[in-house]
Design a protein around this motif. Structure first.
Motif, short mmCIF file in Angstrom:
data_model
loop_
_atom_site.label_atom_id
_atom_site.label_comp_id
_atom_site.label_asym_id
_atom_site.label_seq_id
_atom_site.Cartn_x
_atom_site.Cartn_y
_atom_site.Cartn_z
N ASN A 1 -4.68 28.99 59.34
CA ASN A 1 -5.16 27.71 59.87
C ASN A 1 -4.28 27.38 61.07
O ASN A 1 -3.30 26.67 60.95
N SER A 2 -4.63 27.96 62.23
CA SER A 2 -3.75 27.83 63.40
C SER A 2 -4.56 27.74 64.68
O SER A 2 -5.76 28.00 64.72
N GLU A 3 -3.86 27.40 65.73
CA GLU A 3 -4.48 27.34 67.05
C GLU A 3 -4.93 28.72 67.51
O GLU A 3 -5.96 28.85 68.16
N MET A 4 -4.18 29.75 67.18
CA MET A 4 -4.59 31.10 67.57
C MET A 4 -5.90 31.47 66.90
O MET A 4 -6.77 32.10 67.52
N SER A 5 -6.07 31.06 65.66
CA SER A 5 -7.34 31.32 64.98
C SER A 5 -8.48 30.59 65.69
O SER A 5 -9.55 31.16 65.90
N ALA A 6 -8.24 29.34 66.09
CA ALA A 6 -9.28 28.58 66.80
C ALA A 6 -9.60 29.22 68.15
O ALA A 6 -10.77 29.37 68.50
N LEU B 1 -21.56 26.71 63.62
CA LEU B 1 -21.10 25.34 63.90
C LEU B 1 -20.42 24.73 62.68
O LEU B 1 -19.39 24.06 62.81
N GLN B 2 -20.97 24.96 61.49
CA GLN B 2 -20.34 24.45 60.26
C GLN B 2 -18.94 25.06 60.09
O GLN B 2 -18.00 24.36 59.71
N ASN B 3 -18.81 26.34 60.39
CA ASN B 3 -17.51 27.01 60.30
C ASN B 3 -16.50 26.37 61.27
O ASN B 3 -15.34 26.16 60.91
N ALA B 4 -16.96 26.08 62.48
CA ALA B 4 -16.08 25.44 63.47
C ALA B 4 -15.67 24.04 62.99
O ALA B 4 -14.49 23.67 63.12
N ILE B 5 -16.60 23.30 62.44
CA ILE B 5 -16.29 21.96 61.92
C ILE B 5 -15.26 22.05 60.80
O ILE B 5 -14.28 21.30 60.78
N GLN B 6 -15.48 22.97 59.87
CA GLN B 6 -14.53 23.13 58.76
C GLN B 6 -13.14 23.50 59.25
O GLN B 6 -12.14 22.98 58.74
N GLY B 7 -13.06 24.36 60.25
CA GLY B 7 -11.75 24.73 60.81
C GLY B 7 -11.05 23.56 61.47
O GLY B 7 -9.85 23.36 61.29
N ILE C 1 -6.97 19.16 61.30
CA ILE C 1 -6.68 17.73 61.31
C ILE C 1 -5.89 17.35 60.06
O ILE C 1 -4.87 16.65 60.15
N GLY C 2 -6.32 17.83 58.91
CA GLY C 2 -5.60 17.54 57.67
C GLY C 2 -4.18 18.07 57.69
O GLY C 2 -3.23 17.38 57.30
N LYS C 3 -4.02 19.27 58.17
CA LYS C 3 -2.69 19.90 58.26
C LYS C 3 -1.79 19.10 59.20
O LYS C 3 -0.63 18.80 58.87
N TYR C 4 -2.29 18.74 60.37
CA TYR C 4 -1.48 18.02 61.35
C TYR C 4 -1.15 16.61 60.87
O TYR C 4 -0.05 16.11 61.13
#
Length: 175
Positions: free
Chosen positions: A41-46, A121-127, A132-135
């Protein structure tokens, strides 16, 4: 869908980012920043996923492809912020995270790669929601005003991305 005056998706909030200057040099904060750089769950993944999405959607969904490309650039800025924090606090800014005293290098296997537009799109939303939760959890526990200010500013971007992706999903549902 949110667009700018040119009819393109508006991915930029036009808000400044705080300077990247940690007030403390606590290793646990540096490790949290590395987690934001290179965990599952990281920026590199995004960045990598949105790059993939932009290629996959072009040319059939060109506007969506451009939006994913532009958002990937915003995510690269977040990646730079978190890597800079980790580096300034004494850790190598590699694409990795440290969990339980062990280093785990980032891998593209962390991503899911749906190919159908609604699932993509659902996958992007979930990521984005996971980030957001992590931060938010990090902002509640980290006692460094500058790191927290950057986390809060980045959360604003991620919330905006959720709105954009939900808008895209609604547009797809209408067709």
């Amino acid at each position: 869908m949110e667009t700018n005056q040119n009819g393109k998706f508006s991915v930029d909030l036009d808000l400044p980012y705080p300077p990247v200057q940690p007030e403390t040099h606590r290793k646990e904060y540096a490790y949290a920043m590395l987690s934001n750089v290179g965990s599952d769950n990281s920026e590199m993944s995004a960045v990598s996923l949105y790059f993939y999405n932009s290629i996959l959607l072009s040319p059939q969904h060109a506007a969506f492809a451009r939006c994913f490309h532009q958002i990937s650039i915003v995510e690269m800025h977040h990646l730079d912020i978190f890597a800079s924090f980790a580096h300034q606090m004494g850790l190598a800014p590699r694409l990795w995270s440290v969990q339980g005293g062990r280093s785990h290098y980032w891998t593209p296997a962390y991503n899911r790669y749906p190919q159908q537009l609604p699932a993509l799109l659902q996958n992007a939303i979930q990521g984005e929601l996971a980030a957001i939760g992590k931060y938010r959890r990090q902002a509640e526990t980290i006692q460094d005003a500058n790191i927290v200010a950057n986390l809060q500013r980045i959360i604003q971007d991620e919330e905006h991305h959720v709105r954009l992706f939900r808008s895209m999903l609604a547009e797809v549902a209408e067709t």
